[in-house]
Design a protein around this motif. Structure first.
Motif, PDB file in Angstrom:
ATOM      1  N   VAL A 110       0.876  -1.172   0.000  1.00 21.17           N
ATOM      2  CA  VAL A 110       0.000   0.000   0.000  1.00 21.17           C
ATOM      3  C   VAL A 110       0.919   1.230   0.000  1.00 21.17           C
ATOM      4  N   PRO A 111       1.619   1.484  -1.105  1.00 22.11           N
ATOM      5  CA  PRO A 111       2.673   2.504  -1.114  1.00 22.11           C
ATOM      6  C   PRO A 111       2.188   3.927  -0.885  1.00 22.11           C
ATOM      7  N   HIS A 112       0.912   4.195  -1.141  1.00 19.74           N
ATOM      8  CA  HIS A 112       0.409   5.556  -0.992  1.00 19.74           C
ATOM      9  C   HIS A 112      -0.104   5.837   0.418  1.00 19.74           C
ATOM     10  N   ARG A 113       0.033   4.871   1.319  1.00 18.95           N
ATOM     11  CA  ARG A 113      -0.397   5.041   2.702  1.00 18.95           C
ATOM     12  C   ARG A 113       0.811   4.929   3.632  1.00 18.95           C
ATOM     13  N   ASP A 114       0.940   5.838   4.591  1.00 20.85           N
ATOM     14  CA  ASP A 114       2.091   5.862   5.501  1.00 20.85           C
ATOM     15  C   ASP A 114       1.853   4.894   6.663  1.00 20.85           C
ATOM     16  N   LEU A 115       2.547   3.758   6.624  1.00 17.04           N
ATOM     17  CA  LEU A 115       2.394   2.737   7.641  1.00 17.04           C
ATOM     18  C   LEU A 115       3.581   2.680   8.607  1.00 17.04           C
ATOM     19  N   LEU A 116       4.435   3.701   8.569  1.00 11.35           N
ATOM     20  CA  LEU A 116       5.550   3.769   9.508  1.00 11.35           C
ATOM     21  C   LEU A 116       5.063   4.326  10.842  1.00 11.35           C
ATOM     22  N   ARG A 117       5.653   3.846  11.912  1.00 10.63           N
ATOM     23  CA  ARG A 117       5.309   4.346  13.241  1.00 10.63           C
ATOM     24  C   ARG A 117       6.516   4.155  14.148  1.00 10.63           C
ATOM     25  N   ALA A 118       6.341   4.390  15.461  1.00  7.55           N
ATOM     26  CA  ALA A 118       7.445   4.253  16.406  1.00  7.55           C
ATOM     27  C   ALA A 118       6.981   3.542  17.666  1.00  7.55           C
ATOM     28  N   PHE A 119       7.934   2.950  18.378  1.00 15.41           N
ATOM     29  CA  PHE A 119       7.722   2.431  19.719  1.00 15.41           C
ATOM     30  C   PHE A 119       8.282   3.466  20.701  1.00 15.41           C
ATOM     31  N   TYR A 120       7.678   3.545  21.901  1.00 19.24           N
ATOM     32  CA  TYR A 120       8.055   4.582  22.858  1.00 19.24           C
ATOM     33  C   TYR A 120       8.294   4.019  24.255  1.00 19.24           C
ATOM     34  N   PHE A 121       9.173   4.704  25.010  1.00 24.95           N
ATOM     35  CA  PHE A 121       9.284   4.507  26.452  1.00 24.95           C
ATOM     36  C   PHE A 121       8.295   5.457  27.116  1.00 24.95           C
ATOM     37  N   VAL A 122       7.636   4.977  28.176  1.00 22.67           N
ATOM     38  CA  VAL A 122       6.725   5.824  28.945  1.00 22.67           C
ATOM     39  C   VAL A 122       7.094   5.719  30.423  1.00 22.67           C
ATOM     40  N   LEU A 123       7.390   6.855  31.037  1.00 22.16           N
ATOM     41  CA  LEU A 123       7.673   6.921  32.463  1.00 22.16           C
ATOM     42  C   LEU A 123       6.901   8.083  33.073  1.00 22.16           C
ATOM     43  N   HIS A 124       6.611   7.981  34.354  1.00 15.82           N
ATOM     44  CA  HIS A 124       6.002   9.109  35.050  1.00 15.82           C
ATOM     45  C   HIS A 124       7.054  10.200  35.198  1.00 15.82           C
ATOM     46  N   LYS A 125       6.654  11.440  34.987  1.00 12.51           N
ATOM     47  CA  LYS A 125       7.598  12.556  35.052  1.00 12.51           C
ATOM     48  C   LYS A 125       8.260  12.678  36.420  1.00 12.51           C
ATOM     49  N   ASN A 126       7.565  12.231  37.471  1.00 19.35           N
ATOM     50  CA  ASN A 126       8.107  12.339  38.812  1.00 19.35           C
ATOM     51  C   ASN A 126       8.678  11.017  39.333  1.00 19.35           C
ATOM     52  N   LYS A 127       8.782  10.031  38.446  1.00 20.11           N
ATOM     53  CA  LYS A 127       9.325   8.742  38.858  1.00 20.11           C
ATOM     54  C   LYS A 127      10.836   8.838  39.035  1.00 20.11           C
ATOM     55  N   TYR A 128      11.331   8.376  40.192  1.00 26.26           N
ATOM     56  CA  TYR A 128      12.772   8.375  40.410  1.00 26.26           C
ATOM     57  C   TYR A 128      13.418   7.333  39.508  1.00 26.26           C
ATOM     58  N   ARG A 129      14.465   7.734  38.771  1.00 23.39           N
ATOM     59  CA  ARG A 129      15.149   6.822  37.844  1.00 23.39           C
ATOM     60  C   ARG A 129      16.142   5.969  38.608  1.00 23.39           C
ATOM     61  N   SER A 130      15.700   4.836  39.095  1.00 32.43           N
ATOM     62  CA  SER A 130      16.544   3.931  39.875  1.00 32.43           C
ATOM     63  C   SER A 130      17.590   3.278  38.987  1.00 32.43           C
ATOM     64  N   ALA A 131      18.520   2.548  39.620  1.00 33.44           N
ATOM     65  CA  ALA A 131      19.544   1.827  38.858  1.00 33.44           C
ATOM     66  C   ALA A 131      18.903   0.833  37.902  1.00 33.44           C
ATOM     67  N   GLY A 132      17.827   0.174  38.351  1.00 36.13           N
ATOM     68  CA  GLY A 132      17.151  -0.797  37.498  1.00 36.13           C
ATOM     69  C   GLY A 132      16.526  -0.155  36.278  1.00 36.13           C
ATOM     70  N   ILE A 133      15.875   0.981  36.464  1.00 41.93           N
ATOM     71  CA  ILE A 133      15.243   1.693  35.346  1.00 41.93           C
ATOM     72  C   ILE A 133      16.293   2.150  34.341  1.00 41.93           C
ATOM     73  N   GLU A 134      17.360   2.760  34.821  1.00 38.66           N
ATOM     74  CA  GLU A 134      18.399   3.242  33.917  1.00 38.66           C
ATOM     75  C   GLU A 134      19.053   2.088  33.159  1.00 38.66           C
ATOM     76  N   SER A 135      19.280   0.962  33.828  1.00 41.66           N
ATOM     77  CA  SER A 135      19.899  -0.194  33.164  1.00 41.66           C
ATOM     78  C   SER A 135      18.977  -0.775  32.107  1.00 41.66           C
ATOM     79  N   TRP A 136      17.679  -0.802  32.386  1.00 40.62           N
ATOM     80  CA  TRP A 136      16.714  -1.323  31.412  1.00 40.62           C
ATOM     81  C   TRP A 136      16.645  -0.431  30.168  1.00 40.62           C
ATOM     82  N   LEU A 137      16.585   0.868  30.381  1.00 42.29           N
ATOM     83  CA  LEU A 137      16.533   1.792  29.244  1.00 42.29           C
ATOM     84  C   LEU A 137      17.789   1.676  28.387  1.00 42.29           C
TER      85      LEU A 137
END
Length: 294
Positions: free
Chosen positions: A259-286
């Motif tokens: 379907v070349p005339h239709r844009d089927l590209l997209r993205a995957f995203y990380f979602v975190l709470h803005k006030n979530k503390y970025r622990s060692a585990g979170i940073e290592s996972w990202l």
């Protein structure tokens, strides 16, 4: 210091369950001890943190304002405790992922994460984008991995990796021999799609702008594998992430449609709470996720 971490735990648990008895049970406390801790916290500062609505205790404006800061403070305290116990142990990580990511990417990443951090504990919640976002916003999940775009005042949404949706059908379907589809083909086809609220459906709807109101939606299913089986059975055509269709295309049980005339590209995203503390585990996972983007 005029408050204790235990008082903050009771405050946060009560805000989550909207019930002191349930909050006390989650903290392995008696109901009277939890009520006393919450009362002491409010009296020490001459404030009220909850409004009583029937049998529920709902955080008021001050309670809502303080909740994310208390969450962050407790998360830092837990990490400090882990460092004192095990010298920078990763600890427990609560992950959420949408169905495509959860079923086709997250498990492999979890296996690699546990190889790199043998003491780590990981739990995974798989649901659609709306559900994952809601749980991250409520601090039930540390990180969300989603395939749909989000706009939430409390969430930080950052790009992880690119993805592509693919229209496909069974090799016996009438459109299989055509290969490239026109808008008229997209309108006359019977579609089997993911449900509203999923990132895949959001991407499909965006790509099909101008046609949606006239397309024939035969089935809406919550599971990718169910959609694949239905299309293999000849019930219609569909549109899913390319990563979910790799094996089916290799076997020849499904074929891609252009379907070349239709844009089927997209993205995957990380979602975190803005006030979530970025622990060692979170940073290592990202950091791990960013390394494994192919």
């Amino acid at each position: 210091m005029r408050y204790t971490l235990r008082q903050l735990e009771v405050f946060l648990a009560t805000a989550h369950f909207e019930n002191v008895t349930k909050a006390a049970k989650s903290l392995s406390m008696s109901q009277s001890a939890a009520s006393g801790a919450l009362k002491d916290l409010e009296q020490q500062f001459d404030v009220q943190l909850f409004d009583r609505i029937g049998k529920r205790l709902q955080a008021n404006e001050l309670g809502k304002l303080l909740r994310p800061r208390a969450e962050s403070l407790l998360e830092q305290a837990r990490e400090l405790e882990q460092e004192l116990i095990s010298h920078r142990d990763i600890g427990h990580l609560n992950l959420g992922a949408t169905l495509t990511i959860g079923n086709y990417l997250a498990v492999g990443l979890m296996a690699e994460f546990m190889r790199e951090h043998p003491g780590a504990q990981i739990s995974l919640e798989v649901a659609n984008t709306e559900s994952i976002a809601r749980q991250v916003a409520n601090f039930d999940l540390d990180i969300g991995l989603v395939e749909g775009e989000l706009h939430h005042p409390d969430l930080e949404v950052t790009h992880w990796r690119d993805d592509e949706l693919v229209v496909f059908c069974a090799p016996t379907h009438g459109l299989a021999a055509k290969g490239t589809l026109s808008d008229q083909d997209l309108l006359t086809a019977e579609w089997i799609l993911r449900e509203q609220g999923s990132g895949t459906r959001q991407g499909f709807d965006r790509a099909m702008h101008g046609l949606l109101s006239n397309q024939i939606i035969k089935l809406e299913l919550q599971h990718t594998e169910a959609i694949i089986r239905a299309v293999e059975a000849g019930l219609g055509i569909s549109c899913l992430s390319r990563i979910t269709l790799k094996d089916s295309f290799a076997r020849g049980s499904l074929v891609p449609l252009s379907v070349p005339h239709r844009d089927l590209l997209r993205a995957f995203y990380f979602v975190l709470h803005k006030n979530k503390y970025r622990s060692a585990g979170i940073e290592s996972w990202l950091e791990l996720c960013r390394r494994y983007t192919q």
